[in-house]
Write an enzyme that holds these catalytic residues in place. Structure first.
Site, PDB file in Angstrom:
ATOM      1  CG  ASN A  85      -6.852 -15.396  -1.176  1.00 29.94           C
ATOM      2  OD1 ASN A  85      -6.766 -14.165  -1.272  1.00 29.94           O
ATOM      3  ND2 ASN A  85      -7.582 -15.984  -0.251  1.00 29.94           N
ATOM      4  CG  HIS A 141      -1.988  -0.956   1.236  1.00 29.65           C
ATOM      5  ND1 HIS A 141      -3.292  -0.595   1.025  1.00 29.65           N
ATOM      6  CD2 HIS A 141      -1.997  -2.288   1.394  1.00 29.65           C
ATOM      7  CE1 HIS A 141      -4.056  -1.673   1.056  1.00 29.65           C
ATOM      8  NE2 HIS A 141      -3.297  -2.706   1.292  1.00 29.65           N
ATOM      9  CB  SER A 168     -10.465  -2.794   2.934  1.00 29.08           C
ATOM     10  OG  SER A 168     -10.658  -3.318   1.630  1.00 29.08           O
ATOM     11  CG  HIS A 224       0.424  -9.479   2.493  1.00 32.60           C
ATOM     12  ND1 HIS A 224      -0.848  -8.961   2.272  1.00 32.60           N
ATOM     13  CD2 HIS A 224       1.275  -8.442   2.301  1.00 32.60           C
ATOM     14  CE1 HIS A 224      -0.754  -7.676   1.962  1.00 32.60           C
ATOM     15  NE2 HIS A 224       0.521  -7.335   1.967  1.00 32.60           N
ATOM     16  CG  HIS A 260      -6.619  -1.873   5.964  1.00 33.44           C
ATOM     17  ND1 HIS A 260      -5.453  -1.357   5.441  1.00 33.44           N
ATOM     18  CD2 HIS A 260      -7.246  -2.505   4.944  1.00 33.44           C
ATOM     19  CE1 HIS A 260      -5.383  -1.663   4.160  1.00 33.44           C
ATOM     20  NE2 HIS A 260      -6.463  -2.359   3.822  1.00 33.44           N
ATOM     21  CD  GLU A 276      -3.061   0.012   8.055  1.00 37.28           C
ATOM     22  OE1 GLU A 276      -1.966   0.562   7.883  1.00 37.28           O
ATOM     23  OE2 GLU A 276      -4.076   0.284   7.387  1.00 37.28           O
ATOM     24  CB  ALA A 281      -6.735  -8.078  -2.566  1.00 40.30           C
TER      25      ALA A 281
END
Ligand code: HPA
Length: 274
Positions: A229, A56, A206, A241, A78, A81, A108
């Site tokens: 995924n 990011h 998110s 990740h 996010h 975090e 994602a």
């Protein structure tokens, strides 16, 4: 905070973007297609912290895509975090204060529905906000609805435009329900089964807080998940990740032409300048 950040950004970019596009993990390559770029790192905006997540970038890229003035955001804040609702919603509020009336959110996500293999794109047509934190908690903010309607969080007209843009760009696209979980650990297989039973087609960490803020502001929202995924328990092997970012990047390469076709249709409904 929003006003100062928007003011600082306005002074730097000198245009009034009608569309704000948020790029999720690994999707940074889309910003390469912005013409006449002005790059403004979050660190140069009052009140904006630096994102802590690898993949990011934490910056705005203002310019044009298909002639339309856009504000592209690489990186977001996010809940996982540790940021509070004010920071998580700050970029959306800043884009709105700059004049953006259309918000395109990408992310994602792990595929839960069987046709959502890694590399595919899913238009979000509804969501489950399972963050268990209210993005609008606290005093009601200027120009925001206290109790925004969420019966149509994703704009039907934008969904239809995105589908025709995908067709034009030759990009396969289906619709589905995105479930937001707090993370940052990936889900367990049992959690993924529970999410599927609850109606989720894809899962990520998110987007739904930003949608809630955008709806409170009256913005039109489009959401697109890059399936990076199989959700836990559906593929073989562990989730990682790095893999997520690589697959998101692969899916993101199909996003760029689609976004261009979409913006060429002027989805923000305003006359273009310049
Ligand atoms: N789960 C949650 N968030 C994600 C995933 C996932 O499988 N993939 C990308 N973001």
């Amino acid at each position: 905070m929003v006003r100062q950040a928007a003011q600082a950004l306005r002074e730097r970019i000198g245009s009034r973007p009608g569309v704000h596009v948020v790029l999720g993990s690994g999707l940074g390559s889309v910003a390469d297609g912005v013409e006449d770029q002005v790059v403004v790192p979050f660190a140069e905006l009052p009140g904006f912290p630096r994102p802590t997540v690898e993949g990011h970038a934490g910056r705005f890229v203002a310019g044009r895509i298909a002639g339309a003035p856009v504000l592209v955001q690489q990186g977001r804040f996010h809940y996982y975090e540790g940021w509070d609702a004010g920071i998580v919603g700050l970029p959306v509020r800043t884009g709105h204060a700059l004049g953006a009336r259309t918000l395109v959110l990408t992310n994602a996500a792990g595929g839960i529905r069987r046709d959502l293999a890694p590399g595919s794109l899913m238009l979000i047509d509804d969501h489950l906000h399972l963050g268990f934190r209210a993005p609008l908690a606290g005093p009601v903010r200027e120009r925001e609805a206290r109790f925004p309607d969420m019966s149509r969080p994703y704009d039907p007209e934008l969904l239809a435009l995105a589908e025709s843009a995908a067709l034009e760009a030759g990009v396969p696209l289906s619709r589905g329900v995105y479930a937001m979980v707090l993370g940052p650990s990936f889900e367990t297989p049992a959690e993924v089964r529970a999410l599927r039973a609850a109606g989720a087609d894809a899962v990520g960490m998110s987007t739904t807080p930003e949608v809630v803020v955008a709806r409170a502001l009256g913005q039109r929202v489009l959401g697109i998940s890059m399936i990076s995924n199989w959700a836990a328990g559906l593929g073989d092997g562990a989730l990682d990740h790095e893999d997520v970012m690589a697959w998101a990047d692969a899916a993101g390469r199909t996003l760029a032409p689609m976004l261009k076709a979409l913006l060429a249709q002027n989805p923000d409904g305003r006359a273009r300048s310049g």
